[in-house]
Enzyme design. Structure first.
Site, mmCIF file in Angstrom:
data_model
loop_
_atom_site.group_PDB
_atom_site.id
_atom_site.type_symbol
_atom_site.label_atom_id
_atom_site.label_comp_id
_atom_site.label_asym_id
_atom_site.label_seq_id
_atom_site.Cartn_x
_atom_site.Cartn_y
_atom_site.Cartn_z
ATOM 1 N N VAL A 150 0.874 -1.174 -0.176
ATOM 2 C CA VAL A 150 0.071 0.104 0.036
ATOM 3 C C VAL A 150 0.958 1.269 -0.147
ATOM 4 O O VAL A 150 2.035 1.267 0.752
ATOM 5 C CB VAL A 150 -1.078 -0.091 1.394
ATOM 6 C CG1 VAL A 150 -1.853 1.300 1.253
ATOM 7 C CG2 VAL A 150 -1.815 -1.004 1.348
ATOM 8 N N LYS A 151 0.281 2.186 -0.642
ATOM 9 C CA LYS A 151 1.235 3.606 -0.838
ATOM 10 C C LYS A 151 0.168 4.430 -0.253
ATOM 11 O O LYS A 151 -0.838 4.599 -0.497
ATOM 12 C CB LYS A 151 1.497 4.245 -2.066
ATOM 13 C CG LYS A 151 2.092 5.371 -2.444
ATOM 14 C CD LYS A 151 2.387 5.606 -3.824
ATOM 15 C CE LYS A 151 2.743 7.273 -3.826
ATOM 16 N NZ LYS A 151 2.784 7.521 -5.350
ATOM 17 N N THR A 152 0.698 5.283 0.999
ATOM 18 C CA THR A 152 -0.100 6.096 1.489
ATOM 19 C C THR A 152 0.602 7.391 2.086
ATOM 20 O O THR A 152 1.737 7.147 2.067
ATOM 21 C CB THR A 152 -0.902 5.264 2.858
ATOM 22 O OG1 THR A 152 -1.964 6.135 3.134
ATOM 23 C CG2 THR A 152 -0.053 5.130 4.029
#
Length: 241
Positions: A150-152
């Site tokens: 996940v990119k956050t």
């Protein structure tokens, strides 16, 4: 990872007008590149050996509702391009939330058939609060529904709870251009609080000295260099040209 996929909805944003001049010289310094298949085919040298993560969603421009995205690339094309992974925007809380989630799950299913990992990217609407509570929700949903990482975004208050509650690796998004010390501090704190790495774009290619900045970010992420030491490294490399 160096993010240069912005053109898929922003067009030739500042720093990416000439990717052949601004980004290709940075390739030896990055761990991986996050880009579109169009840029990979037309600009990135074929002899390059850096892993490529391809933007797989798209549709609206900055002139329209951004959550109205669709899958914009066939998984077989990612294979043809020897991609190391694909990334897709997920709009938790957005107008087209359900569609964006289903876009991701369809991409995950296609990726599993071929062994291609999928990165779910948390997309925050203009009316949403960027806090740990929201990112815990968004990251966990993305992970639960099958994304391999996940990119956050980083938040100063409670980011460690975001990484702790997400069962897959989290990569920190760089976001808007910040002063160099602030960007290095954000990268350092994100990794210290559980991020597996960073995916920075504007804080590198919009810097006054992109090569110096990417080297400083690399040292902060991989060598645990303190932010002030990273700034000193940046300033020294910048002075050398």
């Amino acid at each position: 990872m160096l993010a240069i996929d912005h053109g898929y909805f922003q067009g030739p944003t500042t720093g990416l007008e000439r990717i052949d001049l601004s980004i290709v010289p940075l390739l030896p310094s990055c761990d991986a590149l996050f880009c579109t298949r169009g840029i990979l085919r037309s600009v990135i040298p074929a002899e390059g050996t850096k892993p490529m993560v391809l933007r797989a969603s798209g549709g609206p421009s900055i002139l329209k509702e951004l959550s109205d995205e669709q899958i914009a690339m066939d998984m077989e094309d990612a294979l043809r391009l020897n991609a190391a992974g694909v990334g897709i925007q997920v709009f938790i809380g957005g107008e087209h939330e359900t569609r964006s989630i289903h876009n991701m799950t369809r991409l995950v299913d296609a990726g599993l058939r071929y062994g291609m990992p999928v990165m779910g990217v948390t997309a925050v609407g203009t009316n949403m609060v960027r806090d740990a509570k929201y990112f815990r929700l968004a990251c966990r949903i993305i992970a639960e529904l099958g994304a391999q990482y996940v990119k956050t975004y980083f938040v100063a208050d409670g980011f460690e709870t975001v990484t702790a509650s997400c069962p897959v690796p989290i990569v920190m998004a760089g976001g808007k251009k910040l002063p160099e010390l602030e960007a290095l501090t954000m990268a350092y704190n994100a990794v210290q609080q559980g991020a597996a790495g960073v995916d920075m774009g504007r804080n590198i290619f919009q810097s006054d000295a992109p090569k110096a900045m990417i080297a400083a970010v690399h040292a902060v992420v991989h060598q645990n260099l303190k932010p002030k030491e990273g700034l000193e490294m940046y300033q020294s490399l910048k002075a050398k040209g």
